[in-house]
Motif scaffolding. Structure first.
Motif, mmCIF file in Angstrom:
data_model
loop_
_atom_site.group_PDB
_atom_site.id
_atom_site.type_symbol
_atom_site.label_atom_id
_atom_site.label_comp_id
_atom_site.label_asym_id
_atom_site.label_seq_id
_atom_site.Cartn_x
_atom_site.Cartn_y
_atom_site.Cartn_z
ATOM 1 N N GLU A 27 0.833 -1.204 0.000
ATOM 2 C CA GLU A 27 0.000 0.000 0.000
ATOM 3 C C GLU A 27 0.867 1.253 0.000
ATOM 4 N N ALA A 28 1.934 1.240 0.777
ATOM 5 C CA ALA A 28 2.833 2.398 0.839
ATOM 6 C C ALA A 28 3.521 2.619 -0.505
ATOM 7 N N ARG A 29 3.926 1.535 -1.169
ATOM 8 C CA ARG A 29 4.544 1.675 -2.493
ATOM 9 C C ARG A 29 3.542 2.253 -3.493
ATOM 10 N N GLU A 30 2.306 1.775 -3.443
ATOM 11 C CA GLU A 30 1.268 2.285 -4.335
ATOM 12 C C GLU A 30 1.029 3.776 -4.083
ATOM 13 N N LEU A 31 0.978 4.159 -2.815
ATOM 14 C CA LEU A 31 0.781 5.571 -2.483
ATOM 15 C C LEU A 31 1.937 6.416 -3.000
ATOM 16 N N ALA A 32 3.153 5.957 -2.796
ATOM 17 C CA ALA A 32 4.322 6.713 -3.253
ATOM 18 C C ALA A 32 4.279 6.914 -4.772
ATOM 19 N N THR A 33 3.898 5.875 -5.494
ATOM 20 C CA THR A 33 3.798 5.971 -6.950
ATOM 21 C C THR A 33 2.733 6.979 -7.352
ATOM 22 N N ARG A 34 1.589 6.899 -6.703
ATOM 23 C CA ARG A 34 0.490 7.814 -7.044
ATOM 24 C C ARG A 34 0.826 9.258 -6.692
ATOM 25 N N LEU A 35 1.453 9.477 -5.543
ATOM 26 C CA LEU A 35 1.805 10.841 -5.138
ATOM 27 C C LEU A 35 2.838 11.442 -6.077
ATOM 28 N N ALA A 36 3.807 10.638 -6.511
ATOM 29 C CA ALA A 36 4.853 11.147 -7.399
ATOM 30 C C ALA A 36 4.279 11.590 -8.744
ATOM 31 N N ALA A 37 3.169 11.004 -9.143
ATOM 32 C CA ALA A 37 2.572 11.326 -10.440
ATOM 33 C C ALA A 37 1.532 12.443 -10.368
ATOM 34 N N LEU A 38 1.260 12.955 -9.176
ATOM 35 C CA LEU A 38 0.216 13.965 -9.031
ATOM 36 C C LEU A 38 0.580 15.294 -9.674
ATOM 37 N N SER A 39 -0.436 15.960 -10.158
ATOM 38 C CA SER A 39 -0.344 17.355 -10.568
ATOM 39 C C SER A 39 -1.748 17.927 -10.461
ATOM 40 N N ALA A 40 -1.844 19.226 -10.469
ATOM 41 C CA ALA A 40 -3.154 19.880 -10.395
ATOM 42 C C ALA A 40 -3.069 21.220 -11.105
ATOM 43 N N SER A 41 -4.192 21.623 -11.670
ATOM 44 C CA SER A 41 -4.266 22.906 -12.366
ATOM 45 C C SER A 41 -5.452 23.698 -11.840
ATOM 46 N N ALA A 42 -5.367 24.998 -11.999
ATOM 47 C CA ALA A 42 -6.481 25.883 -11.639
ATOM 48 C C ALA A 42 -6.499 27.033 -12.621
ATOM 49 N N ARG A 43 -7.674 27.591 -12.799
ATOM 50 C CA ARG A 43 -7.871 28.740 -13.672
ATOM 51 C C ARG A 43 -8.384 29.908 -12.833
ATOM 52 N N SER A 44 -7.954 31.092 -13.189
ATOM 53 C CA SER A 44 -8.456 32.276 -12.504
ATOM 54 C C SER A 44 -9.946 32.424 -12.789
ATOM 55 N N ALA A 82 -3.130 33.895 -6.433
ATOM 56 C CA ALA A 82 -4.397 33.302 -5.998
ATOM 57 C C ALA A 82 -4.685 32.013 -6.773
ATOM 58 N N THR A 83 -4.380 32.014 -8.048
ATOM 59 C CA THR A 83 -4.609 30.830 -8.878
ATOM 60 C C THR A 83 -3.626 29.727 -8.496
ATOM 61 N N LEU A 84 -2.410 30.098 -8.175
ATOM 62 C CA LEU A 84 -1.423 29.127 -7.687
ATOM 63 C C LEU A 84 -1.914 28.473 -6.395
ATOM 64 N N ALA A 85 -2.437 29.274 -5.484
ATOM 65 C CA ALA A 85 -2.970 28.728 -4.227
ATOM 66 C C ALA A 85 -4.126 27.763 -4.488
ATOM 67 N N ALA A 86 -4.976 28.092 -5.455
ATOM 68 C CA ALA A 86 -6.096 27.203 -5.794
ATOM 69 C C ALA A 86 -5.593 25.874 -6.352
ATOM 70 N N ALA A 87 -4.552 25.920 -7.175
ATOM 71 C CA ALA A 87 -3.983 24.687 -7.721
ATOM 72 C C ALA A 87 -3.359 23.850 -6.613
ATOM 73 N N GLN A 88 -2.688 24.490 -5.673
ATOM 74 C CA GLN A 88 -2.087 23.764 -4.556
ATOM 75 C C GLN A 88 -3.151 23.145 -3.657
ATOM 76 N N THR A 89 -4.271 23.825 -3.491
ATOM 77 C CA THR A 89 -5.386 23.266 -2.723
ATOM 78 C C THR A 89 -5.937 22.031 -3.423
ATOM 79 N N GLU A 90 -6.067 22.098 -4.728
ATOM 80 C CA GLU A 90 -6.527 20.941 -5.505
ATOM 81 C C GLU A 90 -5.539 19.785 -5.398
ATOM 82 N N LEU A 91 -4.248 20.091 -5.406
ATOM 83 C CA LEU A 91 -3.225 19.060 -5.254
ATOM 84 C C LEU A 91 -3.375 18.354 -3.911
ATOM 85 N N THR A 92 -3.604 19.122 -2.854
ATOM 86 C CA THR A 92 -3.803 18.528 -1.533
ATOM 87 C C THR A 92 -5.032 17.632 -1.517
#
Length: 122
Positions: A27-44, A82-92
């Protein structure tokens, strides 16, 4: 010391412990793989700015519509942040979802991972 039934019970406990450990490691290996592949975007809100963040929450993409040139630089800067903060919130949020689906959000590992992402937010 151990005979018949006691030895069998001890062996079963060791086998169960090992299987549980192997499951948590997978499970930890799966989580590490998934977290490493994460990205998020936001629009103003007006759609003129698009920000993308990578797995660590750092800026990996910034797109500005040509309309942005008609605005004061200070306003553009505020909107980018502000848009950067929104993308970081989505990433979380995505990291929390991946954590819940793998190691569990309420596990000690899950709590630590989620807290790590939350600390990176502005």
């Amino acid at each position: 010391m151990f005979d018949g039934p006691d030895l069998d019970a001890a062996e079963r406990r060791v086998d169960e412990w090992q299987a549980g450990f192997e499951q948590r490691a997978a499970e930890a290996r799966e989580l590490a793989t998934r977290l490493a592949a994460l990205s998020a975007s936001a629009r103003s809100a007006d759609g003129h700015i698009r920000v993308t963040v990578g797995a660590t929450g750092t800026l990996t993409g910034l797109e500005l519509d040509e309309e942005i040139r008609r605005r004061p630089a200070a306003e553009t800067a505020r909107q980018i942040l502000a848009t950067l903060a929104a993308a970081q919130t989505e990433l979380t949020a995505r990291a929390t979802e991946a954590t819940a689906e793998t190691v569990g959000a309420d596990s000690e590992t899950g709590k630590a991972v989620i807290a790590s992402f939350a600390r990176r937010q502005p």
